[in-house]
Design a protein around this motif. Structure first.
Motif, PDB file in Angstrom:
ATOM      1  N   GLU A   1       0.815  -1.213   0.000  1.00 17.13           N
ATOM      2  CA  GLU A   1       0.000   0.000   0.000  1.00 17.13           C
ATOM      3  C   GLU A   1       0.856   1.274   0.000  1.00 17.13           C
ATOM      4  N   THR A   2       2.174   1.135   0.156  1.00 15.44           N
ATOM      5  CA  THR A   2       3.029   2.328   0.245  1.00 15.44           C
ATOM      6  C   THR A   2       4.147   2.394  -0.794  1.00 15.44           C
ATOM      7  N   ALA A   3       4.537   1.262  -1.383  1.00 12.83           N
ATOM      8  CA  ALA A   3       5.663   1.269  -2.322  1.00 12.83           C
ATOM      9  C   ALA A   3       5.564   0.065  -3.250  1.00 12.83           C
ATOM     10  N   ALA A   4       6.325   0.129  -4.350  1.00  5.26           N
ATOM     11  CA  ALA A   4       6.318  -0.978  -5.312  1.00  5.26           C
ATOM     12  C   ALA A   4       7.661  -1.014  -6.031  1.00  5.26           C
ATOM     13  N   VAL A   5       8.011  -2.206  -6.515  1.00  2.95           N
ATOM     14  CA  VAL A   5       9.196  -2.387  -7.351  1.00  2.95           C
ATOM     15  C   VAL A   5       8.778  -3.111  -8.616  1.00  2.95           C
ATOM     16  N   VAL A   6       9.188  -2.576  -9.750  1.00  2.00           N
ATOM     17  CA  VAL A   6       8.919  -3.200 -11.043  1.00  2.00           C
ATOM     18  C   VAL A   6      10.259  -3.513 -11.705  1.00  2.00           C
ATOM     19  N   PRO A   7      10.597  -4.790 -11.919  1.00  2.00           N
ATOM     20  CA  PRO A   7      11.842  -5.120 -12.631  1.00  2.00           C
ATOM     21  C   PRO A   7      11.808  -4.585 -14.063  1.00  2.00           C
ATOM     22  N   LEU A   8      12.970  -4.186 -14.546  1.00  3.98           N
ATOM     23  CA  LEU A   8      13.133  -3.673 -15.903  1.00  3.98           C
ATOM     24  C   LEU A   8      14.092  -4.576 -16.680  1.00  3.98           C
ATOM     25  N   PRO A   9      14.054  -4.513 -18.011  1.00  2.00           N
ATOM     26  CA  PRO A   9      15.094  -5.207 -18.782  1.00  2.00           C
ATOM     27  C   PRO A   9      16.473  -4.726 -18.328  1.00  2.00           C
ATOM     28  N   SER A  10      17.401  -5.654 -18.227  1.00  3.78           N
ATOM     29  CA  SER A  10      18.729  -5.324 -17.720  1.00  3.78           C
ATOM     30  C   SER A  10      19.426  -4.289 -18.602  1.00  3.78           C
ATOM     31  N   PHE A  11      20.082  -3.335 -17.945  1.00  5.05           N
ATOM     32  CA  PHE A  11      20.897  -2.357 -18.662  1.00  5.05           C
ATOM     33  C   PHE A  11      22.269  -2.931 -19.019  1.00  5.05           C
ATOM     34  N   HIS A  12      22.565  -4.151 -18.520  1.00  5.61           N
ATOM     35  CA  HIS A  12      23.913  -4.688 -18.620  1.00  5.61           C
ATOM     36  C   HIS A  12      24.040  -5.887 -19.553  1.00  5.61           C
ATOM     37  N   GLY A  13      22.931  -6.435 -20.021  1.00  5.49           N
ATOM     38  CA  GLY A  13      23.028  -7.579 -20.913  1.00  5.49           C
ATOM     39  C   GLY A  13      21.695  -8.271 -21.070  1.00  5.49           C
TER      40      GLY A  13
ATOM     41  N   VAL B   1      12.772  -0.399 -11.016  1.00  4.71           N
ATOM     42  CA  VAL B   1      12.437   0.949 -10.570  1.00  4.71           C
ATOM     43  C   VAL B   1      11.605   0.849  -9.295  1.00  4.71           C
ATOM     44  N   LEU B   2      11.978   1.642  -8.302  1.00  8.79           N
ATOM     45  CA  LEU B   2      11.232   1.745  -7.053  1.00  8.79           C
ATOM     46  C   LEU B   2      10.216   2.861  -7.198  1.00  8.79           C
ATOM     47  N   LEU B   3       8.939   2.546  -6.941  1.00  5.29           N
ATOM     48  CA  LEU B   3       7.847   3.498  -7.133  1.00  5.29           C
ATOM     49  C   LEU B   3       7.238   3.911  -5.798  1.00  5.29           C
ATOM     50  N   GLY B   4       6.686   5.127  -5.761  1.00  8.11           N
ATOM     51  CA  GLY B   4       6.077   5.660  -4.556  1.00  8.11           C
ATOM     52  C   GLY B   4       4.638   5.227  -4.356  1.00  8.11           C
ATOM     53  N   ARG B   5       4.000   5.852  -3.374  1.00  7.11           N
ATOM     54  CA  ARG B   5       2.674   5.430  -2.924  1.00  7.11           C
ATOM     55  C   ARG B   5       1.621   5.470  -4.029  1.00  7.11           C
ATOM     56  N   GLU B   6       1.568   6.555  -4.813  1.00  7.06           N
ATOM     57  CA  GLU B   6       0.502   6.672  -5.812  1.00  7.06           C
ATOM     58  C   GLU B   6       0.557   5.531  -6.823  1.00  7.06           C
ATOM     59  N   ALA B   7       1.747   5.243  -7.326  1.00 10.89           N
ATOM     60  CA  ALA B   7       1.885   4.143  -8.281  1.00 10.89           C
ATOM     61  C   ALA B   7       1.646   2.800  -7.609  1.00 10.89           C
ATOM     62  N   ALA B   8       2.093   2.660  -6.358  1.00  9.21           N
ATOM     63  CA  ALA B   8       1.923   1.396  -5.635  1.00  9.21           C
ATOM     64  C   ALA B   8       0.443   1.056  -5.464  1.00  9.21           C
ATOM     65  N   VAL B   9      -0.348   2.057  -5.114  1.00 11.05           N
ATOM     66  CA  VAL B   9      -1.789   1.820  -4.946  1.00 11.05           C
ATOM     67  C   VAL B   9      -2.406   1.359  -6.261  1.00 11.05           C
ATOM     68  N   GLY B  10      -1.977   1.955  -7.374  1.00 10.66           N
ATOM     69  CA  GLY B  10      -2.486   1.525  -8.669  1.00 10.66           C
ATOM     70  C   GLY B  10      -2.102   0.095  -8.998  1.00 10.66           C
TER      71      GLY B  10
ATOM     72  N   GLY C   1      -3.139  -5.825  -9.480  1.00  8.41           N
ATOM     73  CA  GLY C   1      -2.966  -7.210  -9.060  1.00  8.41           C
ATOM     74  C   GLY C   1      -4.230  -7.832  -8.500  1.00  8.41           C
ATOM     75  N   ARG C   2      -4.979  -7.051  -7.723  1.00  6.11           N
ATOM     76  CA  ARG C   2      -6.228  -7.573  -7.154  1.00  6.11           C
ATOM     77  C   ARG C   2      -7.214  -7.926  -8.263  1.00  6.11           C
ATOM     78  N   GLU C   3      -7.316  -7.056  -9.254  1.00  6.01           N
ATOM     79  CA  GLU C   3      -8.248  -7.320 -10.338  1.00  6.01           C
ATOM     80  C   GLU C   3      -7.783  -8.499 -11.188  1.00  6.01           C
ATOM     81  N   ALA C   4      -6.468  -8.593 -11.427  1.00  6.69           N
ATOM     82  CA  ALA C   4      -5.943  -9.727 -12.181  1.00  6.69           C
ATOM     83  C   ALA C   4      -6.198 -11.032 -11.444  1.00  6.69           C
ATOM     84  N   CYS C   5      -6.021 -11.014 -10.135  1.00  3.77           N
ATOM     85  CA  CYS C   5      -6.249 -12.224  -9.341  1.00  3.77           C
ATOM     86  C   CYS C   5      -7.729 -12.587  -9.312  1.00  3.77           C
ATOM     87  N   ALA C   6      -8.583 -11.569  -9.250  1.00  2.00           N
ATOM     88  CA  ALA C   6     -10.023 -11.823  -9.242  1.00  2.00           C
ATOM     89  C   ALA C   6     -10.492 -12.446 -10.544  1.00  2.00           C
TER      90      ALA C   6
END
Length: 326
Positions: free
Chosen positions: A197-209, A217-226, A231-236
């Motif tokens: 409810e406060t933070a999120a991490v989304v893996p990205l394609p590697s910059f190294h290979g 990328v570490l995201l803040g509260r607004e993006a985390a809530v979205g 995820g809840r809707e996908a799971c439902a």
């Protein structure tokens, strides 16, 4: 009685004299998902937008066109997230250690919601953090969205430990706190993120290979809530995953060609459960029951919970005899 200020979605439900719980049940009967009353309420109030699959289901439930039911959602004012721009990105992660640490921190900070997506997790520290959070915070609602069967033995074992920690059919304060759903790979592209409810991490394609998995990328509260809502809707909308109520005799935990089995004895269920496909997970061969429509109730409350080592990937037939032939 409907009010003039009510959304079209709410007015359609009230016109049929349905409660939120009844409407959610009717929707789940169509989609095979696990939408609950709180998510229905969020859709009706406009706090959340309804996804494509659930829109089609609700059109069937209410016998109404989508442009009538969802115009208020599609014409909603610009959200805080949309106006925040790049400010929602707290930090770009460019090293493996930083990525894992950030994912673990998101899990450790979750108190209300924890959503994890993807079928490729295998980092022990990360999976252990999820299990610790589920065990430590009984009110934490955890959603795991799989895109096809898990690809690694570590994730299959992790799912079994979650199912040992919590019964997906049980409620706490009227709310189910464990949801595991599988999305068919043909229905949606696999997504990877962890969100609270406060933070999120989304893996990205590697910059190294091309083979790397070390950036995100570490995201803040607004993006985390979205993302939690995503995820809840996908799971439902996904097929709920459970352990099988009875172990097929051919499931093997020994060396290939042996008939050794591993099981934990539990009392037999009082009622026979409906047959449903067994999902055998790659690498481990661990078998879970994938409900074709709605969760299989009572599976954790009774019978044996058996593991398979050396099974085939894919969906197995529901009967024990057919499972044995695979």
């Amino acid at each position: 009685m409907a009010k003039s200020t009510d959304s079209a979605l709410k007015r359609a439900r009230l016109a049929l004299n349905m409660t939120l719980e009844e409407a959610a049940g009717a929707l789940n009967a169509i989609t095979g998902g696990a939408t609950d009353a709180s998510l229905m309420s969020a859709w009706e109030s406009g706090r959340r937008r309804t996804g494509k699959r659930n829109r089609a289901g609700l059109c069937q439930v209410y016998r109404e066109r989508p442009e009538v039911l969802f115009a208020y959602q599609d014409g909603a004012a610009t959200s805080v997230l949309e106006t925040s721009g790049t400010a929602v990105a707290v930090k770009v992660l460019t090293r493996w250690t930083d990525l894992v640490e950030a994912m673990v921190d998101v899990v450790a900070g979750a108190r209300e919601q924890l959503v994890v997506t993807g079928s490729r997790s295998r980092e022990k520290e990360y999976l252990a953090a999820i299990e610790t959070a589920v065990a430590q915070w009984p009110d934490l609602v955890h959603h795991r969205v799989l895109h096809g069967p898990p690809r690694h033995h570590a994730l299959a074992d992790h799912l079994l430990r979650l199912l040992e920690l919590r019964d997906p059919s049980a409620c706490r304060n009227g709310i189910k706190t464990l949801h595991i759903g599988m999305v068919e790979p043909t229905e949606a592209l696999e997504r990877f993120f962890v969100a609270s409810e406060t933070a999120a991490v989304v893996p990205l394609p590697s910059f190294h290979g091309a083979e790397g998995f070390d950036c995100g990328v570490l995201l803040g509260r607004e993006a985390a809530v979205g993302l939690v809502h995503h995820g809840r809707e996908a799971c439902a909308s996904a097929r709920p995953v459970d352990v099988p109520s009875t172990p097929p005799p051919a499931w093997s935990s020994g060396a290939p060609g042996t008939n050794e089995t591993t099981s934990r004895s539990r009392p037999s269920p009082t009622a026979k459960e409906p047959a449903s496909p067994l999902c055998v997970l790659p690498s481990s061969g661990t078998a879970f029951r994938c409900a074709p429509s709605g969760p299989i109730r009572g599976a954790l409350g009774g019978s044996d919970l058996s593991l398979s080592r050396g099974g085939n990937m894919g969906l197995l037939p529901a009967t024990r005899a057919e499972a044995g032939r695979r």
